[in-house]
Every structure is written in structure tokens, then in C-alpha cells.
Design an enzyme around this catalytic site. Structure first.
Site, PDB file in Angstrom:
ATOM      1  N   ASP A   1       0.852  -1.195   0.000  1.00 37.66           N
ATOM      2  CA  ASP A   1       0.000   0.000   0.000  1.00 37.66           C
ATOM      3  C   ASP A   1       0.886   1.243   0.000  1.00 37.66           C
ATOM      4  O   ASP A   1       2.083   1.173   0.291  1.00 37.66           O
ATOM      5  CB  ASP A   1      -0.944   0.020   1.214  1.00 37.66           C
ATOM      6  CG  ASP A   1      -0.208   0.087   2.548  1.00 37.66           C
ATOM      7  OD1 ASP A   1       0.810  -0.606   2.690  1.00 37.66           O
ATOM      8  OD2 ASP A   1      -0.643   0.851   3.444  1.00 37.66           O
TER       9      ASP A   1
ATOM     10  N   GLU B 111       0.068  -1.034   5.819  1.00 38.25           N
ATOM     11  CA  GLU B 111       1.113  -0.457   6.677  1.00 38.25           C
ATOM     12  C   GLU B 111       0.935   1.034   6.879  1.00 38.25           C
ATOM     13  O   GLU B 111       1.111   1.557   7.970  1.00 38.25           O
ATOM     14  CB  GLU B 111       2.500  -0.734   6.080  1.00 38.25           C
ATOM     15  CG  GLU B 111       3.647  -0.499   7.065  1.00 38.25           C
ATOM     16  CD  GLU B 111       4.226   0.904   7.033  1.00 38.25           C
ATOM     17  OE1 GLU B 111       5.074   1.218   7.880  1.00 38.25           O
ATOM     18  OE2 GLU B 111       3.824   1.718   6.183  1.00 38.25           O
TER      19      GLU B 111
HETATM   20  C1  LIG Z   1       8.988   4.124   7.514  1.00 42.08           C
HETATM   21  C2  LIG Z   1       7.829   3.576   6.684  1.00 42.08           C
HETATM   22  N1  LIG Z   1       8.188   3.514   5.332  1.00 42.08           N
HETATM   23  C3  LIG Z   1       6.620   4.459   6.853  1.00 42.08           C
HETATM   24  O1  LIG Z   1       6.432   5.365   6.073  1.00 42.08           O
HETATM   25  N2  LIG Z   1       5.801   4.184   7.851  1.00 42.08           N
HETATM   26  C4  LIG Z   1       4.636   4.950   8.178  1.00 42.08           C
HETATM   27  C5  LIG Z   1       3.792   4.050   9.033  1.00 42.08           C
HETATM   28  C6  LIG Z   1       2.593   4.646   9.606  1.00 42.08           C
HETATM   29  C7  LIG Z   1       2.255   4.590  10.905  1.00 42.08           C
HETATM   30  N3  LIG Z   1       1.066   5.178  11.009  1.00 42.08           N
HETATM   31  C8  LIG Z   1       0.720   5.579   9.817  1.00 42.08           C
HETATM   32  N4  LIG Z   1       1.635   5.233   8.956  1.00 42.08           N
HETATM   33  C9  LIG Z   1       5.034   6.200   8.920  1.00 42.08           C
HETATM   34  O2  LIG Z   1       6.087   6.220   9.573  1.00 42.08           O
HETATM   35  O3  LIG Z   1       4.271   7.191   8.855  1.00 42.08           O
HETATM   36 ZN   LIG Z   2       6.862   2.245   4.173  1.00 41.22          ZN
HETATM   37 ZN   LIG Z   3       5.240   5.236   4.374  1.00 47.94          ZN
END
Ligand SMILES: C[C@H](N)C(=O)N[C@@H](Cc1c[nH]cn1)C(=O)O
Ligand SMILES: [Zn+2]
Ligand SMILES: [Zn+2]
Length: 485
Positions: free
Chosen positions: A108, A175
Site C-alpha cells: 500500500d 502499513e
Molecule cells: C517508515 C515507513 N516507510 C513508513 O512510512 N511508515 C509509516 C507508518 C505509519 C504509521 N502510522 C501511519 N503510517 C510512517 O512512519 O508514517
Molecule cells: Zn513504508
Molecule cells: Zn510510508
């Protein structure tokens, strides 16, 4: 390439270079599917992307491919019958003599609209050979790196090099929206699909800067909240009702302004007290990290940093919490000058969490804070603060067989010792893999700190993509050869 490079790597790396156009084509096909997990209307596209990846896995000879359903998306959600996207489990190789590595990635992506300021259509991959870039939503987060694992398999097959480990994939489609449902699946499969897993590797974060490769041993967590304020039955004319009714938007702005100040200080009582104190040992770690204010400014495209010293910047990215205000659902946000009073507005904000913050305690503090701030307004409107999703922080010891193998692989591919870093972003499921599978987890980033993940014009340097695939391959070989698990 050095003269001492083992033949298998020479063959593999040559094949990776040869297959570059085909690898990029797979990324282009995947990027073309707008798999935005936070947009309920795009859920069929997220599922479509899962099926696209299944086709790729099938064509590469992965076996036991399963699309695991995760049930309905829990509230708050507009459509109570909305199915969560499936998790893709599959395996490549099943040799009891070999170690088994689980690779996790997410298919996603964050939302993206050309009007946000993109130079091109976000869901059409631009291959800019001149600048050496792949540009499109998901290029670096996480479509490019996720497909990297498939390319590693293809390069082995076509180069005729034996695959060094058994590979298991766990690719999810939620994610970016808190990995809803995945924790339960991992717990259920810990002694099932995942029973032989020796190590977990995740390629879903970024180098700190733009030049030096890193290996990552920590992540911040993320608790995401919303505050809903509602009053009138429908949006109203501000000339007719302005000044004579209590406006939800005015209340919301006041409540949200009590959360954080302009220096980034969190104003919710009790939050700072939960943060683990700094030790001398930790303080010293920051000295050796290759980073500068200049790199931060370049990555943000501005001179808006709150700190100037490298150590302060890193500490505030890695080991202190932060609170960000993200947006307001229901508010006027278009161009022009609409004179409406929105009837119901939902403010969104998140807190990046760090050791030793207690997630449930944080929820209590946040909700109580919002309720008190609203009560002080004496407004006749209704206010509700709630958690949308949370994901835990993670920190591990980077001195184990996986990190050693990845360091060696980095030296082979990039010719330098990687920096050991923590990541300011979150990958909610990391700690669950570690705890449920009782394995170490390695974060092996592919992209650079200026890739613009979640932003406009997200990109992945083609050199990072190609070297990243070589790095993944070399890491698997060195890990397979290591004596320890
Ligand atoms: C580090 C990873 N690629 C990422 O972008 N994670 C998101 C995950 C997230 C958590 N809540 C909503 N999205 C982020 O760090 O924002
Ligand atoms: Zn990510
Ligand atoms: Zn991300």
C-alpha cells in the site's frame, strides 16, 4: 568491481545490471495501481495490487502462495463492511539445510494527487535516466524495495546461482494505515507458516542522508488520533449564522493549538515524563554518525529546521517523541474563498512514540487533554477524541549475525562501512515479528533520506534501486554462510 569479488557475486551482479529494464518495468506496473490504504474508495485497487504481486510470485516459482484475509476494518471507518486488504504469504525454497529468512514489505502507499504539486502523474512511474531517478508514489516507500526481493530471486534464477536461503514473504496492504489485522495473523502463523523463520529483514526505511548507506536498529512508534467536533446539522452560510452560533472549526483550532507549540514541544502533561533518560553511552553514539543540518535542509527543501546541531537533530528524530498536526476532515480546503461554516470537522494528529512510552497511558493522557481543552471553551458543540491506530516503537541490538552479514554486503556493494542508525518513522509490525517469531529483525533500507517518501515527487535513485537489489542478494548469501543464527 574489486578483483577479489567471489564469482557468484560477479555473475549475480552482472545479471542484476542486465535485468535493469525488466526490473524497472515491474516497478512501473506496480506503481500504476493506486493502492492507497487510507482511502476507503480505493480499497479495490489495493487488492488489485496484491493480485498483481501474486502473479509475479507465481511466475518466479514461489510456492504455497496464500492471500490471507484479515477480516473487516475496525472502527473508526465510514463503511463498516470494508474488508482489510490481504497479506501475501509465499515461499521460495524449502530446504531444511538452509536458513529461512522472512522478508516483509508493504504494497500500500500514501495518497497522492497531481494537484498537491507533483511534476508528473503520481501513479505513472517516470524513468528519468538523465537524473538517474524513478519517480512515482511508492517508488521508495515501499513498492520499489518490496519488488527488490522478487528481483533478487529472478537474478539468481537467470544467473544460475543457487539461492542461499529459504525465503518467505509477508507483504501487507495496510502499513500506511497502522498495519491493522497483521499482528493477529503473525501470532497465528508463528508456529504455522512462519515456524522455521530464522531471521526477519525489512526494507522499508531510508538512509539518513544521500551518500552513506545505513543499517537501522530502531524505529519510533506512531499513535494516530482524531478529534471530532460537531454542532449544526449541516454546513451553514457564514453571513447568516456567523457570530450567532458556536462554530466547530473554531473549537477544533483552539483544541489542536493546545497540543504542541511552534518549537515542537508537546504540551500534553505527562508525556515527557515517560521518555527514557539519555545515557552517556547513547550520547556518544551520535558523534560518529554522518549527517548535517545541510542535508536536513536539502531533504526538506527549506531552512526551517528547529535545531542546528547534528546531535540535537538526530536525537529529536530518533529518541524523543514528536507531535504532528496532519489535517482536518470536513473543512474547506479548496482554492478560492468559500464562505461556509463546516458543521462537523475531524482534526487528525499523531504522536511518534519512543522508549519507554506506554501506548495505552499515552492514549489516556491525549484523550483527557483534548476533553479538558474543549471543556474550557464552554462550547455547546460535541467533542470526541479517539485513537485511530497505533504502532509500537522498536529498538534492538545491532550486533548479531544479520547485521554482520548486512555490513559485509554493504562493504561489497558500496565499498563502505554502513552507519548504524535509528529511524524517525514507524513500521508498526517490526516488534511483533521480533517477539512472536523470537528472531532478530534487520532494517535494510534501499532509498535515500531525500527520497520524498509521503511527499510530492517521491523518487528512488536508480543506483539505489540496482545496488539495493545487489545488497539484498549479498546479505542473504553472507547471512546463509554465518555460523550463528
Ligand atoms: C517508515 C515507513 N516507510 C513508513 O512510512 N511508515 C509509516 C507508518 C505509519 C504509521 N502510522 C501511519 N503510517 C510512517 O512512519 O508514517
Ligand atoms: Zn513504508
Ligand atoms: Zn510510508
Amino acid at each position: 568491481m574489486s578483483a577479489q569479488i567471489p564469482t557468484k557475486f560477479e555473475q549475480l551482479f552482472k545479471k542484476v545490471d542486465e535485468l535493469k529494464p525488466q526490473f524497472i518495468d515491474v516497478v512501473a506496473q506496480a506503481v500504476a495501481i493506486p493502492a492507497v490504504s487510507s482511502d476507503e474508495t480505493l480499497r479495490p485497487q489495493v487488492v488489485k495490487k496484491a493480485h498483481f504481486l501474486v502473479q509475479q510470485l507465481e511466475s518466479l516459482g514461489f510456492t504455497d502462495i496464500q492471500l490471507k484475509p484479515l477480516g473487516l476494518q475496525p472502527p473508526p471507518v465510514s463503511n463498516p463492511n470494508l474488508e482489510l486488504p490481504p497479506v501475501i504469504l509465499s515461499r521460495y525454497g524449502n530446504d531444511p539445510q538452509k536458513k529461512t529468512v522472512l522478508v516483509y514489505g508493504h504494497y500500500d502507499v500514501q495518497p497522492a494527487f497531481k494537484e498537491d504539486g507533483w511534476d508528473s502523474e503520481p501513479f505513472e512511474l517516470v524513468v528519468d535516466e538523465e537524473k538517474g531517478l524513478l519517480k512515482g508514489r511508492g517508488a521508495t516507500d515501499d513498492t520499489g524495495p518490496l519488488t527488490g526481493w522478487l528481483h533478487v530471486v529472478r537474478a539468481h534464477k537467470e544467473a544460475g546461482v543457487e539461492f542461499p536461503v529459504n525465503l518467505i514473504t509477508c507483504f501487507e496492504g495496510m502499513e500506511e494505515s497502522g498495519s491493522l489485522g497483521l499482528e493477529e495473523l503473525i501470532a497465528k502463523e508463528a508456529n504455522g507458516y512462519f515456524k522455521d523463520v530464522d531471521a526477519v529483514c525489512i526494507s522499508d526505511n531510508y538512509w539518513l542522508g544521500t551518500k552513506k548507506p545505513v543499517l537501522t536498529y530502531g524505529l519510533r512508534g506512531c499513535n494516530y488520533y482524531q478529534v471530532t467536533i460537531e454542532g449544526p446539522q449541516a454546513d451553514l452560510h457564514s453571513g447568516v449564522f456567523g457570530g450567532i452560533i458556536a462554530e466547530p472549526m473554531i473549537d477544533l483550532v483552539k483544541v489542536m493549538s493546545t497540543l504542541v507549540d511552534s518549537d515542537g514541544k508537546i504540551l500534553i502533561k505527562g508525556v515527557d515524563e515517560m521518555v527514557a533518560p539519555m545515557t552517556e553511552k547513547e550520547r556518544k553514539l551520535y558523534d560518529n554518525i554522518d549527517f548535517s543540518l545541510d542535508e536536513l535542509n536539502k531533504a526538506s527543501g527549506s531552512n526551517t529546521a528547529l535545531y542546528t546541531k547534528k546531535e540535537d537533530i538526530l536525537m529529536h528524530r530518533w529518541r524523543y517523541p514528536s507531535l504532528s498536526l496532519h489535517g482536518v476532515e470536513g473543512a474547506f480546503s479548496g482554492q478560492g474563498a468559500k464562505t461556509v461554516i463546516p458543521a462537523k470537522v475531524i482534526g487528525k494528529f499523531s504522536i511518534r512514540t519512543v522508549p519507554d512510552m506506554d501506548s495505552a497511558k499515552l492514549d489516556e493522557l491525549v484523550i483527557e487533554h483534548c476533553e479538558k481543552a474543549f471543556a474550557k471553551l464552554n462550547s455547546p458543540n460535541k467533542c470526541k477524541a479517539e485513537l485511530i491506530h497505533d504502532g509500537a516503537y522498536w529498538i534492538s541490538d545491532p550486533h548479531n549475525a544479520q547485521f554482520t552479514a548486512a555490513s559485509k554486503a554493504t562493504r561489497l556493494v558500496y565499498g563502505v562501512e554502513p552507519d548504524l542508525t535509528r529511524e524517525g518513522g514507524s513500521i508498526p509490525i517490526t516488534v511483533t515479528f521480533q517477539d512472536q517469531l523470537k528472531t532478530s529483525v534487520l532494517l535494510l533500507p534501499m532509498g535515500r533520506g531525500d527520497d520524498g517518501a509521503h511527499s510530492i515527487n517521491e523518487k528512488l535513485d536508480i543506483s539505489n534501486f540496482i545496488n539495493g537489489i545487489k545488497l539484498m542478494a549479498a546479505y542473504l548469501h553472507y547471512y546463509a554462510e554465518s555460523k550463528e543464527i
